[in-house]
Design a protein around this motif. Structure first.
Motif, PDB file in Angstrom:
ATOM      1  N   LYS A   2       3.197  34.015  17.352  1.00 41.46           N
ATOM      2  CA  LYS A   2       2.158  33.753  16.372  1.00 41.46           C
ATOM      3  C   LYS A   2       2.496  34.473  15.065  1.00 41.46           C
ATOM      4  O   LYS A   2       2.835  35.661  15.069  1.00 41.46           O
ATOM      5  CB  LYS A   2       0.794  34.214  16.906  1.00 41.46           C
ATOM      6  CG  LYS A   2       0.377  33.488  18.188  1.00 41.46           C
ATOM      7  CD  LYS A   2      -1.058  33.765  18.572  1.00 41.46           C
ATOM      8  CE  LYS A   2      -1.449  32.952  19.793  1.00 41.46           C
ATOM      9  NZ  LYS A   2      -2.874  33.062  20.123  1.00 41.46           N
ATOM     10  N   ALA A   4       1.496  34.871  10.668  1.00 37.52           N
ATOM     11  CA  ALA A   4       0.480  34.716   9.635  1.00 37.52           C
ATOM     12  C   ALA A   4       1.021  35.267   8.320  1.00 37.52           C
ATOM     13  O   ALA A   4       2.071  35.929   8.287  1.00 37.52           O
ATOM     14  CB  ALA A   4      -0.812  35.436  10.021  1.00 37.52           C
ATOM     15  N   THR A   5       0.281  35.006   7.243  1.00 36.56           N
ATOM     16  CA  THR A   5       0.661  35.484   5.916  1.00 36.56           C
ATOM     17  C   THR A   5      -0.509  36.231   5.299  1.00 36.56           C
ATOM     18  O   THR A   5      -1.594  35.661   5.112  1.00 36.56           O
ATOM     19  CB  THR A   5       1.064  34.309   5.007  1.00 36.56           C
ATOM     20  OG1 THR A   5       2.239  33.682   5.542  1.00 36.56           O
ATOM     21  CG2 THR A   5       1.360  34.799   3.597  1.00 36.56           C
ATOM     22  N   LEU A  15       4.718  38.008   5.276  1.00 36.83           N
ATOM     23  CA  LEU A  15       4.772  37.490   6.643  1.00 36.83           C
ATOM     24  C   LEU A  15       4.488  38.601   7.645  1.00 36.83           C
ATOM     25  O   LEU A  15       5.042  39.697   7.541  1.00 36.83           O
ATOM     26  CB  LEU A  15       6.152  36.888   6.917  1.00 36.83           C
ATOM     27  CG  LEU A  15       6.391  36.348   8.332  1.00 36.83           C
ATOM     28  CD1 LEU A  15       5.481  35.156   8.614  1.00 36.83           C
ATOM     29  CD2 LEU A  15       7.854  35.972   8.521  1.00 36.83           C
ATOM     30  N   LEU A  35       7.001  33.391   5.234  1.00 32.29           N
ATOM     31  CA  LEU A  35       7.196  32.377   6.262  1.00 32.29           C
ATOM     32  C   LEU A  35       8.225  31.345   5.828  1.00 32.29           C
ATOM     33  O   LEU A  35       9.034  30.892   6.651  1.00 32.29           O
ATOM     34  CB  LEU A  35       5.867  31.689   6.593  1.00 32.29           C
ATOM     35  CG  LEU A  35       5.931  30.619   7.687  1.00 32.29           C
ATOM     36  CD1 LEU A  35       6.580  31.148   8.953  1.00 32.29           C
ATOM     37  CD2 LEU A  35       4.535  30.070   7.977  1.00 32.29           C
ATOM     38  N   CYS A  72      -6.040  36.870   5.274  1.00 30.09           N
ATOM     39  CA  CYS A  72      -4.917  35.923   5.297  1.00 30.09           C
ATOM     40  C   CYS A  72      -4.987  34.861   4.219  1.00 30.09           C
ATOM     41  O   CYS A  72      -6.067  34.359   3.877  1.00 30.09           O
ATOM     42  CB  CYS A  72      -4.877  35.207   6.651  1.00 30.09           C
ATOM     43  SG  CYS A  72      -4.413  36.247   8.039  1.00 30.09           S
ATOM     44  N   PRO A  75      -0.892  30.124   6.267  1.00 30.23           N
ATOM     45  CA  PRO A  75       0.417  30.579   6.734  1.00 30.23           C
ATOM     46  C   PRO A  75       1.534  30.255   5.742  1.00 30.23           C
ATOM     47  O   PRO A  75       2.421  31.083   5.516  1.00 30.23           O
ATOM     48  CB  PRO A  75       0.583  29.822   8.052  1.00 30.23           C
ATOM     49  CG  PRO A  75      -0.820  29.709   8.577  1.00 30.23           C
ATOM     50  CD  PRO A  75      -1.651  29.430   7.341  1.00 30.23           C
ATOM     51  N   MET A 166      -0.610  24.451  13.416  1.00 24.63           N
ATOM     52  CA  MET A 166      -1.748  25.079  12.741  1.00 24.63           C
ATOM     53  C   MET A 166      -2.957  24.158  12.849  1.00 24.63           C
ATOM     54  O   MET A 166      -2.843  22.997  13.239  1.00 24.63           O
ATOM     55  CB  MET A 166      -1.455  25.289  11.248  1.00 24.63           C
ATOM     56  CG  MET A 166      -0.202  26.046  10.907  1.00 24.63           C
ATOM     57  SD  MET A 166      -0.006  26.243   9.100  1.00 24.63           S
ATOM     58  CE  MET A 166       0.394  24.548   8.618  1.00 24.63           C
ATOM     59  N   VAL A 199      -3.524  31.674  11.657  1.00 24.34           N
ATOM     60  CA  VAL A 199      -2.281  31.875  12.382  1.00 24.34           C
ATOM     61  C   VAL A 199      -1.598  30.532  12.654  1.00 24.34           C
ATOM     62  O   VAL A 199      -2.251  29.527  12.938  1.00 24.34           O
ATOM     63  CB  VAL A 199      -2.567  32.593  13.724  1.00 24.34           C
ATOM     64  CG1 VAL A 199      -1.343  32.621  14.608  1.00 24.34           C
ATOM     65  CG2 VAL A 199      -3.058  34.011  13.460  1.00 24.34           C
ATOM     66  N   ALA A 200      -0.278  30.527  12.535  1.00 27.22           N
ATOM     67  CA  ALA A 200       0.554  29.404  12.962  1.00 27.22           C
ATOM     68  C   ALA A 200       1.252  29.826  14.244  1.00 27.22           C
ATOM     69  O   ALA A 200       1.733  30.963  14.351  1.00 27.22           O
ATOM     70  CB  ALA A 200       1.582  29.060  11.883  1.00 27.22           C
TER      71      ALA A 200
END
Length: 346
Positions: A2, A4-5, A15, A35, A72, A75, A166, A199-200
């Motif tokens: 998982k 995220a940004t 990232l 990412l 966040c 992503p 996502m 989250v991706a």
């Protein structure tokens, strides 16, 4: 895995690897600062990211920090390409019926996809800024971030390029759509910035719920805290991610970081159009479907589009009731300046 940004470190954020339970995260600048950088060299960098993910889940990362969805960006805060399709024919049928438009038979064999604005996505908890008279609607979807896909790739080859999944809120301004489409050139004003899940995740995080290049889990949508929809993303999907990506790649290659969306998730639920949660169905992932259903059943819609202060929440839970992607949670805020154009109220 998982990822995220965070909203730090410049335009494209920082990232972070996120723990499976979404409780902790860890920046990974020594592996990839963003990412997109990770996607550019995925085959080389993904093993290091995955190793950090396993360490984080095992509690072996000393400088791990609490994870917050509100901190966040999307992503991918901006992407080289955002392609949104219509994989669920029930949604297409309902929306077209609402506009009085015909549905060509080819749409059941050849997907429709538009190219949306990808230079400025918004975070999962950022406000939806729009005028009420524009007809503000949410659209809960699933999206895939893909790697490089060569021109002429098959659906299977394109499916092999899927890197991450996502959730999306592809906001639509329903009262602006008819005039734009009447010009014969597609969406622009009627499709503001989309929001993505905090989250991706890599497809393997879905376990048995990921097969046939589809996610077989329900999207849980709440409007103003009340259940609105819970259709299963693996049901009634005419086209999978590989098919959607291959359709676009027929005449051009796709670059790493391209985002492909399924379009609004929609189930027929055994009936002609499906049914609202209030009537015992699985509900809907956008307001316009409910409005069309109401029109078919009652002669006119009774549910209005979103107003200032309204909220929408979009989330997916796994078989154990745990959030997979984190939640998209947004509130409608009216822009400071009065709108300069708009259509009739819905």
């Amino acid at each position: 895995m998982k990822l995220a940004t965070l909203k730090q470190g410049g335009r494209d954020g920082t990232l972070v690897v996120v723990s499976r339970d979404l409780g902790r995260c860890c920046p990974v600048p020594h592996i990839a600062p963003t990412l997109q950088a990770a996607l550019d060299d995925w085959d080389e960098l993904a093993p290091s990211l995955r190793a950090m993910y396993e360490r984080l889940n095992a509690g072996e990362v000393e400088d791990a920090q609490p994870f917050s969805a509100a901190a966040c960006q999307a992503p991918l805060p901006r992407a080289y390409q955002w392609l949104d399709g219509s994989a669920y024919m029930n949604h297409v049928e309902l929306v077209r019926k609402a506009r009085g438009a015909d549905l060509p038979p080819s749409m059941y064999t050849d997907p429709i996809i538009y190219q949306g604005g990808s230079d400025s996505f918004i975070g999962p908890c950022d406000d939806i800024v729009a005028a009420e008279e524009w007809g503000i609607d949410f659209e809960a979807e699933v999206a895939a971030i893909i790697g490089d896909v060569p021109m002429g790739a098959t659906a299977a080859e394109a499916a092999g390029a899927i890197r991450l999944l996502m959730l999306v809120n592809d906001v639509s301004l329903r009262n602006l759509i008819p005039a734009e489409l009447a010009k014969g050139f597609g969406f622009v004003q009627s499709k503001p910035a989309s929001a993505f899940s905090p989250v991706a995740v890599t497809p393997d995080e879905l376990g048995a719920a990921w097969h046939d290049t589809r996610m077989h889990l329900p999207l849980r949508v709440a409007l103003n805290g009340q259940p609105f929809g819970m259709p299963n993303a693996g049901v009634d999907a005419t086209f999978d991610f590989g098919m959607l990506a291959a359709h676009v790649a027929k005449t051009r290659e796709l670059e790493a970081g391209t985002i492909v969306g399924t379009g609004t998730v929609s189930n027929k639920q055994g009936g002609l159009w499906g049914s609202s949660i209030a009537n015992g169905g699985v509900g809907y992932c956008c307001i316009v479907e409910l409005r069309t259903y109401e029109t078919l059943e009652q002669g006119k819609p009774s549910t209005g589009y979103m107003r200032a202060g309204d909220t929408v929440r979009i989330e997916v839970l796994d078989g154990d009731g745990r959030s997979v992607f984190g939640a998209i949670e947004q509130k409608v805020v009216v822009p400071a300046l009065a709108p300069q154009s708009g259509g009739a109220h819905g």
